[in-house]
Design an enzyme around this catalytic site. Sequence first.
Site, short mmCIF file in Angstrom:
data_model
loop_
_atom_site.label_atom_id
_atom_site.label_comp_id
_atom_site.label_asym_id
_atom_site.label_seq_id
_atom_site.Cartn_x
_atom_site.Cartn_y
_atom_site.Cartn_z
N HIS A 172 -66.28 -36.25 11.82
CA HIS A 172 -66.35 -35.75 13.21
C HIS A 172 -65.21 -36.34 14.05
O HIS A 172 -64.59 -35.65 14.85
CB HIS A 172 -67.68 -36.14 13.86
CG HIS A 172 -68.90 -35.60 13.16
ND1 HIS A 172 -69.80 -36.43 12.52
CD2 HIS A 172 -69.38 -34.35 13.02
CE1 HIS A 172 -70.79 -35.69 12.03
NE2 HIS A 172 -70.56 -34.43 12.31
N LYS A 209 -65.11 -29.02 5.31
CA LYS A 209 -66.28 -29.46 4.53
C LYS A 209 -67.31 -28.33 4.49
O LYS A 209 -67.92 -28.07 3.47
CB LYS A 209 -66.85 -30.71 5.19
CG LYS A 209 -68.30 -30.99 4.94
CD LYS A 209 -68.46 -31.93 3.81
CE LYS A 209 -69.90 -32.22 3.45
NZ LYS A 209 -70.85 -32.09 4.53
N ASP A 210 -67.52 -27.68 5.63
CA ASP A 210 -68.43 -26.54 5.71
C ASP A 210 -67.57 -25.28 5.64
O ASP A 210 -67.35 -24.59 6.64
CB ASP A 210 -69.24 -26.61 7.01
CG ASP A 210 -70.08 -27.88 7.07
OD1 ASP A 210 -71.22 -27.85 6.62
OD2 ASP A 210 -69.56 -28.91 7.53
N GLN A 246 -68.99 -21.88 6.61
CA GLN A 246 -69.25 -21.87 8.06
C GLN A 246 -67.97 -21.58 8.83
O GLN A 246 -67.96 -20.75 9.76
CB GLN A 246 -69.82 -23.23 8.48
CG GLN A 246 -69.89 -23.44 9.98
CD GLN A 246 -70.58 -24.74 10.33
OE1 GLN A 246 -71.80 -24.81 10.30
NE2 GLN A 246 -69.82 -25.78 10.65
N MET A 293 -67.76 -37.20 3.57
CA MET A 293 -68.63 -37.76 4.62
C MET A 293 -69.58 -36.70 5.13
O MET A 293 -69.22 -35.52 5.28
CB MET A 293 -67.80 -38.31 5.76
CG MET A 293 -67.08 -39.56 5.35
SD MET A 293 -66.41 -40.40 6.77
CE MET A 293 -65.53 -41.72 5.94
N SER A 294 -70.82 -37.12 5.38
CA SER A 294 -71.85 -36.22 5.90
C SER A 294 -72.92 -37.06 6.57
O SER A 294 -73.25 -38.15 6.09
CB SER A 294 -72.48 -35.43 4.74
OG SER A 294 -73.67 -34.81 5.17
N ARG A 347 -75.86 -36.43 6.41
CA ARG A 347 -76.98 -36.45 5.45
C ARG A 347 -76.80 -37.52 4.37
O ARG A 347 -77.76 -37.81 3.66
CB ARG A 347 -77.16 -35.07 4.81
CG ARG A 347 -77.70 -34.02 5.79
CD ARG A 347 -78.14 -32.75 5.08
NE ARG A 347 -78.90 -31.87 5.96
CZ ARG A 347 -78.39 -30.84 6.65
NH1 ARG A 347 -77.10 -30.56 6.58
NH2 ARG A 347 -79.16 -30.10 7.43
P1 AMP Z 1 -72.25 -31.27 11.60
O1 AMP Z 1 -72.52 -32.31 12.64
O2 AMP Z 1 -72.59 -31.69 10.21
O3 AMP Z 1 -72.80 -29.91 11.96
O4 AMP Z 1 -70.67 -31.08 11.56
C1 AMP Z 1 -69.95 -30.82 12.73
C2 AMP Z 1 -68.52 -30.50 12.36
O5 AMP Z 1 -67.95 -31.61 11.66
C3 AMP Z 1 -68.40 -29.28 11.43
O6 AMP Z 1 -67.26 -28.52 11.82
C4 AMP Z 1 -68.19 -29.91 10.09
O7 AMP Z 1 -67.49 -29.11 9.17
C5 AMP Z 1 -67.39 -31.14 10.46
N1 AMP Z 1 -67.50 -32.15 9.39
C6 AMP Z 1 -68.64 -32.67 8.88
N2 AMP Z 1 -68.34 -33.52 7.87
C7 AMP Z 1 -67.00 -33.51 7.75
C8 AMP Z 1 -66.07 -34.19 6.90
N3 AMP Z 1 -66.48 -35.02 5.95
N4 AMP Z 1 -64.75 -33.96 7.06
C9 AMP Z 1 -64.33 -33.10 8.02
N5 AMP Z 1 -65.14 -32.44 8.86
C10 AMP Z 1 -66.45 -32.65 8.73
#
Ligand code: AMP
Length: 283
Positions: A37, A149-150, A153, A184-185, A187
């Site tokens: 993020h 990563k998504d 989406q 990274m996630s 989750r």
């Molecule tokens: P999320 O909070 O998981 O919905 O992710 C919010 C945004 O952050 C989305 O555009 C994701 O694709 C991006 N994101 C999540 N994990 C990563 C990562 N490891 N590297 C780059 N972007 C990420």
Amino acid sequence: MNIISNIEEMQQTALSLKRQGKTVAFVPTMGYLHEGHASLLREGRKRGDILVLSIFVNPIQFGKNEDLDSYPRDRERDCRTAEACGVDIVFTPDSAAMYPPGFQTGVTVRELTLPLCGASRPGHFDGVATVVAKLFSIVQADVALFGRKDYQQLAVIRRMAADLNLPVQVLGMPIIREADGLAMSSRNSYLSPAERQGALCLSRALVRVKERYAAGERSADTLKDVALAAIAQEPLATIDYLELRDGATLEPLQTADNGTILALAVKLGQTRLIDNTLLGEEL
Ligand code: AMP
């Protein structure tokens, strides 16, 4: 840094900034921020006069048996990260205001949402497209940043923005990984130490396929088998999907080339993780 929860206040603030000629860069998230993020926020900082981060765990993109209630949250830490990345406004609406009684409008992107995560999570991308359309309108985004990563989406949001003529530039950013390769996630915080170790099979599978591809293999079936074998070596892992598809249309293919996407979703215990890579590019 300003924290705004009220939807009207956010929209009025954005409209008044726009009237002053300011541009808005926007990073939508579900919070529990990590370096992935942060990378979007740092790029966003360079792309607009005003940088808006939204934190909203969007109920309509979760299935019935998914992790909406247990999704990790840490608003204070998120605000510290946001501040350090130069965020001007953190927008944190609540669900009741985003989806008031009588709410009945949805955005559906058709073909792109059929395979991969769309097949495993029916309705998920309708929820994503709908909330992102709402957020774009509320924060008056000129530029919006999403992680690759998504991957699906990002493709869905690009399609939606183009199809609905939304005046926003959608940027896709590289996947940020831990030192050992795990994408990274938020989750990842669910993983036990053994599952965390086991989760390395996702990036390992991507690396092995890249190696075979670099060595000249072009059969999608053969490359898929290489990835399946890498996941099969990990006893804690069960595959949700693992597919090679055209990186632009997400259609299936027989012959891989640069621009083919290898995407996978794998469960470690109860935790479902996704990862992907474009063949011919660095992991
Ligand atoms: P999320 O909070 O998981 O919905 O992710 C919010 C945004 O952050 C989305 O555009 C994701 O694709 C991006 N994101 C999540 N994990 C990563 C990562 N490891 N590297 C780059 N972007 C990420």
